[in-house]
Design an enzyme around this catalytic site. Structure first.
Site: not given
Ligand code: GCV
Length: 729
Positions: A318, A392, A420
């Site tokens: 990411e 995720d 989340e």
């Molecule tokens: C910290 C998901 C979440 C992100 C998070 C990522 C990760 O994509 O939406 O906010 O980033 O996981 O675990 O690195």
């Protein structure tokens, strides 16, 4: 002054005084019951008989030793027992007086500890709590090989008292199954918490290192009480500034607060730090200047924090930098860091959450493809940290196939505690059943019984190090977690990290008794509510194996229609694949063949729709709307029923809660009531939006007996939430 006037004045003063004192009382009452005390509420045990029995056993104590930790034990016991039993305990040096004795083999009288040998198996953190008779006198003894161990034992005893357990014949031995039990804070230096829904970060970086809030100590107390022994202070999307000298001073200040509670600090690092803050031309892990930069940084950290835990790394994921930027593997990146930490006893937790658009491979397969070939290449002080599922933190996912795939590499669990994808902080969702489901899943890696629990505790492959991380749901809200019931998720994470063989139900019961009430019937009602809550949420959000159909960016509310994001695999339409033919993601051998990454037992289970459990059906298969389910219903009818059942269950949960008004303190009662009102509306929102959206493809009616959704799909699609909390980026 005339008598009448004086009387009036006196009356006025009296009324004013009453108001002030009433206000003060109310204030005190609410402050005491606003959730700040978590499960460490030490209110007087109301039941006189229980209280008296406990008091008889705990009038006189001795805690031997003079460390900061033993001081904490003394203070905690004085405070707790005075509250719980209504009387301060007496501290006595004379063995003949003592009823509760706490210490290590070095500090306890020989005639006491000789009855408790051998103690080697307890290691550094295990403890024993035993009822003993010494010289004709009944004693309770807590013994462990370190002060941290006896602190854990003390919290265990307090839990027994708080839950009104009979403490007259105790024979308890506890040894943690997992070595590293850490919280991961996704907290930024500006105090924004990524995916945090409980206010801003509790770390006030600006005021550190000098200003240390009481909350830091209370945080440490709470964690120690459930066996958590580490904390990663900052977001995995790491700001390199955390490694600058001024920030390291702040980190050291927190480490100092946490040390006596047995808690080590760890940091998330940005892999490009040598370049960004070190001024080097590159951050290539195989470049000698880069390695030297990290070595000096590690030395600097350990000068300040001799027991520093190590680094957590999100690399090449990411948008985060990583060894891949220089054509190096994850193992090469992790090992370079491991080498500089190793002389100090530090470790590297290297995340497996990697996926890239450029790779021509379906997202759920990428972590396995990346890490399985690296098995055997990591240094001994590296753990690979994997999320529980292959995508995720969805409300439900099958396990990540990495569990059981790398016998020579310890795989560490990463659970999400913050909600989340399960309703932020207004939905009552107890995660114990989710954690339990994952930990008890049999991977088949070494035949029957090769559960995820046994893989992450290191016992299946004889790994020398093991770990479990939980992405924290903590913020600076008075009640810590935004919703008082969500404290239970922090609690159950810690308890399961200590021993994953405990049940989510037992842990929920303890939490309720310590936090809300000891009334047997009320405990049962709340416990049933909690245990059902995760399945309820799966039903109104992502039933039958659906996943990743939430709103964009903020992940708040439904968004199955989203199809315009930069990468295919960020879009909900990529995951549900609904069309006029059917719905679901074909990950079987006729599709992207993700099932090949599992060991034969699970592979066979997921290979065909007929054998796949309903809860994972659409994760692994794309099926026609008229597909006949095990229940006899069509897939469309079954899906719709799940959505309606989920929303209905929230309504019932809400009703049940309202009946508890006289049983629960007004403050938590009202907080939960308000949150349930929101949850009820949002469950209907999820249900309506998803059913209306999928109906466009199925073109089938909503089954009879189910009310028609109010609102139109267009209205649901138009809703925008630009300021939803906890966003990333
Ligand atoms: C910290 C998901 C979440 C992100 C998070 C990522 C990760 O994509 O939406 O906010 O980033 O996981 O675990 O690195």
């Amino acid at each position: 002054m005339k008598t009448a006037t004086r009387t009036r004045l006196q009356l006025l003063i009296f009324v004013a005084a009453c108001c002030v004192s009433h206000f003060a009382c109310a204030q005190f009452y609410f402050e005491n019951n606003d959730g700040y005390r978590l499960w460490q509420k030490y209110d007087t045990i109301e039941d006189k008989v229980t209280r008296q029995q406990m008091r008889e056993k705990l009038k006189t104590l001795n805690i031997s030793g003079n460390s900061a930790t033993t001081k904490i034990i003394r203070e905690e016991l004085k405070y707790a027992l005075t509250g719980l039993l209504g009387h301060p305990p007496r501290l006595s040096q004379k063995l003949e007086d003592q009823q509760l004795i706490i210490g290590t083999p070095e500090t306890l009288p020989k005639k006491v500890y000789s009855q408790l040998n051998p103690l080697e198996k307890l290691g550094e953190e295990g403890y024993r709590i035993r009822s003993l008779t010494v010289q004709g006198k009944n004693l309770t003894v807590i013994i462990g090989n370190s002060d941290t161990a006896i602190l854990y034992g003390t919290y265990h005893l307090l839990r027994l008292i708080q839950t009104h357990t009979n403490i007259s014949a105790l024979n308890i031995t506890e040894i943690p199954k997992i070595d590293i039990r850490v919280l991961n804070h996704w907290d930024n230096l500006d105090r924004h918490v990524e995916r945090g829904y409980a206010g801003e970060s509790i770390w006030d970086w600006h005021k550190l290192p000098d200003y240390k809030y009481q909350r830091y100590y209370d945080y440490a107390r709470a964690n120690a009480s459930i066996g958590i022994n580490g904390t990663v202070l900052n977001n995995v999307n790491a700001n390199p500034d955390i490694l600058r000298p001024e920030y390291l001073q702040k980190v050291a200040a927190l480490a100092e607060v946490f040390r006596p509670y047995g808690i080590k600090v760890y940091l998330s690092i940005n892999f490009s730090s040598p370049h960004i803050i070190g001024g080097l031309k590159t951050s290539d892990p195989l470049n000698s200047e880069v390695a030297q930069w990290w070595k000096s940084k590690a030395d600097e950290i350990y000068q300040l924090i001799p027991d520093f835990g190590g680094f957590l790394v999100k690399a090449n994921s990411e948008g985060q930098p990583g060894p891949g930027d220089f054509g190096r593997t994850h193992a090469e990146g992790a090992n370079m860091l491991a080498d500089v930490l190793e002389p100090h006893g530090g470790i590297v937790m290297w995340r497996a959450f990697v996926y890239a658009n450029e790779k021509n491979e379906e997202r759920s397969k990428q972590a396995y493809s990346e890490f399985k070939p690296l098995d055997g290449q990591f240094r001994k002080n590296v753990l690979v940290q994997s999320k529980n599922g292959p995508i995720d933190f969805q409300p439900r996912e099958p396990i990540s196939p990495l569990f059981g795939a790398t016998p020579q590499t310890p795989i560490m669990m990463e659970f999400q505690i913050t909600l989340e994808y399960l309703g932020l902080s207004t939905h009552l969702v107890y995660l114990g059943p989710l954690y339990e489901e994952v930990l008890n899943t049999d991977t088949g890696a070494k035949g029957k019984g090769s559960t995820v629990g046994k893989i992450i505790d290191g016992s299946l492959f004889n790994n020398t190090i093991s770990g479990m991380a939980g992405v924290a749901n903590i913020g600076s809200d008075r009640n810590w977690t935004g919703h008082i019931m969500l404290q239970s998720n922090w609690y159950v994470f810690g308890r399961l990290a200590w021993n994953h063989e405990q049940t989510a139900k037992d842990i929920a019961n303890d939490w309720i008794r310590m936090t809300l009430t000891n009334d047997h019937e009320t405990v049962n009602t709340i416990s049933n509510m909690m245990m059902a809550s995760r399945e309820t949420t799966v039903n109104y959000m992502t039933p039958l194996g659906l996943h990743h159909i939430m709103g964009t960016g903020h992940h708040y509310g439904p968004g199955p229609w989203v199809n315009n994001l930069g990468r295919d695999d960020w879009n909900p339409v990529y995951y549900h694949r609904a069309d006029s033919q059917g719905i679901g993601f074909n990950r079987s051998a006729t599709g992207v063949n993700a099932i090949e990454q599992y060991h034969p037992e699970l592979r066979q289970l997921y290979a065909k729709p007929e054998t796949t459990p309903d809860e994972f059906l659409l994760w692994f298969h794309h099926l026609p709307w008229e597909y006949k389910m095990k229940s006899g219903k069509s897939l469309w009818d079954e899906l719709t029923h799940h959505y309606y059942q989920g929303a209905e269950n929230v309504k019932q949960m809400h009703k049940e809660w309202l009946k508890l008004e006289s049983k629960i303190d007004p403050h938590p009662f009202n907080q939960v009531k308000m949150a349930l009102e929101i949850q009820e509306q949002e469950a209907i929102w999820w249900r309506n939006a998803c059913v209306l959206y999928f109906q466009q493809f199925s073109r089938l009616p909503i089954p009879s007996g189910l009310e028609k959704p109010q609102g139109t799909l267009a209205e649901y699609k138009a809703a925008q939430f630009p300021y939803a909390p906890g966003q990333g980026g």
